[in-house]
Design a protein around this motif. Structure first.
Motif, PDB file in Angstrom:
ATOM      1  N   ILE A   1      77.456  57.493  25.131  1.00 15.08           N
ATOM      2  CA  ILE A   1      78.438  57.778  24.088  1.00 15.08           C
ATOM      3  C   ILE A   1      77.786  57.350  22.782  1.00 15.08           C
ATOM      4  N   LEU A   2      77.713  58.265  21.838  1.00 14.79           N
ATOM      5  CA  LEU A   2      77.099  57.949  20.556  1.00 14.79           C
ATOM      6  C   LEU A   2      78.067  57.164  19.679  1.00 14.79           C
ATOM      7  N   ILE A   3      79.255  57.726  19.497  1.00 18.87           N
ATOM      8  CA  ILE A   3      80.253  57.145  18.599  1.00 18.87           C
ATOM      9  C   ILE A   3      81.595  57.189  19.307  1.00 18.87           C
ATOM     10  N   ALA A   4      82.305  56.091  19.299  1.00 10.27           N
ATOM     11  CA  ALA A   4      83.659  56.059  19.850  1.00 10.27           C
ATOM     12  C   ALA A   4      84.618  55.741  18.710  1.00 10.27           C
ATOM     13  N   SER A   5      85.528  56.640  18.435  1.00  4.42           N
ATOM     14  CA  SER A   5      86.552  56.416  17.430  1.00  4.42           C
ATOM     15  C   SER A   5      87.764  55.854  18.152  1.00  4.42           C
ATOM     16  N   VAL A   6      88.147  54.636  17.810  1.00  3.61           N
ATOM     17  CA  VAL A   6      89.225  53.951  18.524  1.00  3.61           C
ATOM     18  C   VAL A   6      90.343  53.577  17.556  1.00  3.61           C
ATOM     19  N   ASP A   7      91.520  53.379  18.112  1.00  7.06           N
ATOM     20  CA  ASP A   7      92.680  53.075  17.275  1.00  7.06           C
ATOM     21  C   ASP A   7      93.006  51.587  17.185  1.00  7.06           C
ATOM     22  N   GLY A   8      92.192  50.736  17.745  1.00  6.36           N
ATOM     23  CA  GLY A   8      92.423  49.306  17.627  1.00  6.36           C
ATOM     24  C   GLY A   8      93.074  48.672  18.835  1.00  6.36           C
ATOM     25  N   LEU A   9      93.164  49.382  19.944  1.00  5.94           N
ATOM     26  CA  LEU A   9      93.706  48.825  21.169  1.00  5.94           C
ATOM     27  C   LEU A   9      92.889  47.591  21.554  1.00  5.94           C
ATOM     28  N   ASN A  10      93.543  46.494  21.863  1.00  4.31           N
ATOM     29  CA  ASN A  10      92.853  45.241  22.149  1.00  4.31           C
ATOM     30  C   ASN A  10      91.791  45.393  23.226  1.00  4.31           C
TER      31      ASN A  10
ATOM     32  N   SER B   1      80.702  47.511  27.173  1.00  4.07           N
ATOM     33  CA  SER B   1      80.235  46.972  28.444  1.00  4.07           C
ATOM     34  C   SER B   1      79.626  48.055  29.331  1.00  4.07           C
ATOM     35  N   VAL B   2      80.093  49.285  29.188  1.00  4.23           N
ATOM     36  CA  VAL B   2      79.592  50.387  30.004  1.00  4.23           C
ATOM     37  C   VAL B   2      78.561  51.228  29.237  1.00  4.23           C
ATOM     38  N   PHE B   3      78.784  51.388  27.929  1.00  2.00           N
ATOM     39  CA  PHE B   3      77.880  52.162  27.078  1.00  2.00           C
ATOM     40  C   PHE B   3      77.414  51.270  25.919  1.00  2.00           C
ATOM     41  N   PRO B   4      76.458  50.394  26.166  1.00  2.00           N
ATOM     42  CA  PRO B   4      76.104  49.358  25.185  1.00  2.00           C
ATOM     43  C   PRO B   4      75.528  49.881  23.863  1.00  2.00           C
ATOM     44  N   GLN B   5      75.037  51.115  23.828  1.00  2.00           N
ATOM     45  CA  GLN B   5      74.485  51.650  22.585  1.00  2.00           C
ATOM     46  C   GLN B   5      75.522  52.365  21.726  1.00  2.00           C
ATOM     47  N   ALA B   6      76.728  52.500  22.211  1.00  2.00           N
ATOM     48  CA  ALA B   6      77.771  53.212  21.467  1.00  2.00           C
ATOM     49  C   ALA B   6      78.109  52.471  20.182  1.00  2.00           C
ATOM     50  N   GLN B   7      78.427  53.245  19.166  1.00  2.00           N
ATOM     51  CA  GLN B   7      78.939  52.660  17.926  1.00  2.00           C
ATOM     52  C   GLN B   7      80.454  52.819  17.941  1.00  2.00           C
ATOM     53  N   ILE B   8      81.147  51.760  17.566  1.00  7.77           N
ATOM     54  CA  ILE B   8      82.609  51.774  17.585  1.00  7.77           C
ATOM     55  C   ILE B   8      83.111  51.931  16.156  1.00  7.77           C
ATOM     56  N   GLN B   9      83.857  52.984  15.910  1.00  3.03           N
ATOM     57  CA  GLN B   9      84.463  53.233  14.603  1.00  3.03           C
ATOM     58  C   GLN B   9      85.971  53.139  14.730  1.00  3.03           C
ATOM     59  N   ARG B  10      86.572  52.230  13.983  1.00  2.10           N
ATOM     60  CA  ARG B  10      88.033  52.142  13.960  1.00  2.10           C
ATOM     61  C   ARG B  10      88.596  53.340  13.218  1.00  2.10           C
ATOM     62  N   CYS B  11      89.681  53.838  13.680  1.00  2.88           N
ATOM     63  CA  CYS B  11      90.351  54.975  13.062  1.00  2.88           C
ATOM     64  C   CYS B  11      90.863  54.559  11.680  1.00  2.88           C
TER      65      CYS B  11
ATOM     66  N   ALA C   1      85.371  47.113  26.228  1.00  6.63           N
ATOM     67  CA  ALA C   1      85.282  47.924  27.444  1.00  6.63           C
ATOM     68  C   ALA C   1      84.261  49.046  27.266  1.00  6.63           C
ATOM     69  N   ILE C   2      84.267  49.671  26.117  1.00  2.00           N
ATOM     70  CA  ILE C   2      83.303  50.741  25.839  1.00  2.00           C
ATOM     71  C   ILE C   2      81.890  50.188  25.844  1.00  2.00           C
TER      72      ILE C   2
END
Length: 190
Positions: A12-21, A29-39, A26-27
């Motif tokens: 997963i390159l980029i995960a756009s998330v809504d802030g769920l705790n 831990s499974v896809f360590p290179q993913a970038q997390i972008q808050r919505c 979790a992302i």
């Protein structure tokens, strides 16, 4: 996330998330290179709930200077400017922007075309709303397959709408991602 990995999602390159705790953990831990972008849209909504109705329009206008900044340094400067302008009236409103800045600022690394795709989870929320509309009106589905077929038909209808708006410019976005993530996408693109 593990289920996605088991379904052969390799990265997963980029995960756009809504802030769920802990969803970001979790992302990662499974896809360590993913970038997390808050919505950004969720962040704006959550921020405005601390602002009086009469000030919301001007406060939202000031917030826009943060997420439309051309780079992270300008975004930080805009955040500080908005904070200075409103700290006497709403000292708590921008606290979550500061605390979550590392996940709010990821999209500054990308072009405008990519930013439009990644700064909100509204597309996913729209899919969920359409799914709920179909499943809510039916009392019971006789089999799991009948439910899957119904959801598939919803996706087909949504795909027609996306041809007009969401998919526009997708080739350009894919090209930009291929350059940025050449080492991670090369086996899929060439």
């Amino acid at each position: 996330m593990t289920d996605l990995k088991n379904r052969r999602v390799k990265d997963i390159l980029i995960a756009s998330v809504d802030g769920l705790n802990d969803f970001d953990n979790a992302i990662l831990s499974v896809f360590p290179q993913a970038q997390i972008q808050r919505c950004i849209v969720h962040k704006i909504r959550n921020t405005l709930k601390y602002v009086s109705y009469k000030d919301r329009k001007s406060f939202a206008h000031d917030l826009k200077s943060i997420y439309t900044s051309p780079n992270e340094q300008a975004g930080i400067a805009a955040l500080n400017s908005v904070k200075d302008s409103w700290k006497s009236k709403y000292p708590y409103a921008l606290r979550s922007w500061e605390v979550n800045w590392d996940q709010l600022s990821i999209f500054y690394e990308y072009t405008e075309e990519i930013k439009k795709v990644m700064y909100t989870t509204n597309v996913i929320e729209n899919i969920h709303r359409q799914f709920r509309k179909v499943t809510k009106s039916k009392g019971v589905f006789p089999t799991d397959m009948s439910l899957l077929k119904q959801l598939y038909l919803v996706v087909v209808e949504l795909d027609k709408k996306w041809d007009r708006s969401f998919k526009r410019g997708w080739d350009q976005i894919l090209g930009q991602l291929a350059i940025k993530y050449e080492n991670r996408l090369s086996e899929y693109l060439f």
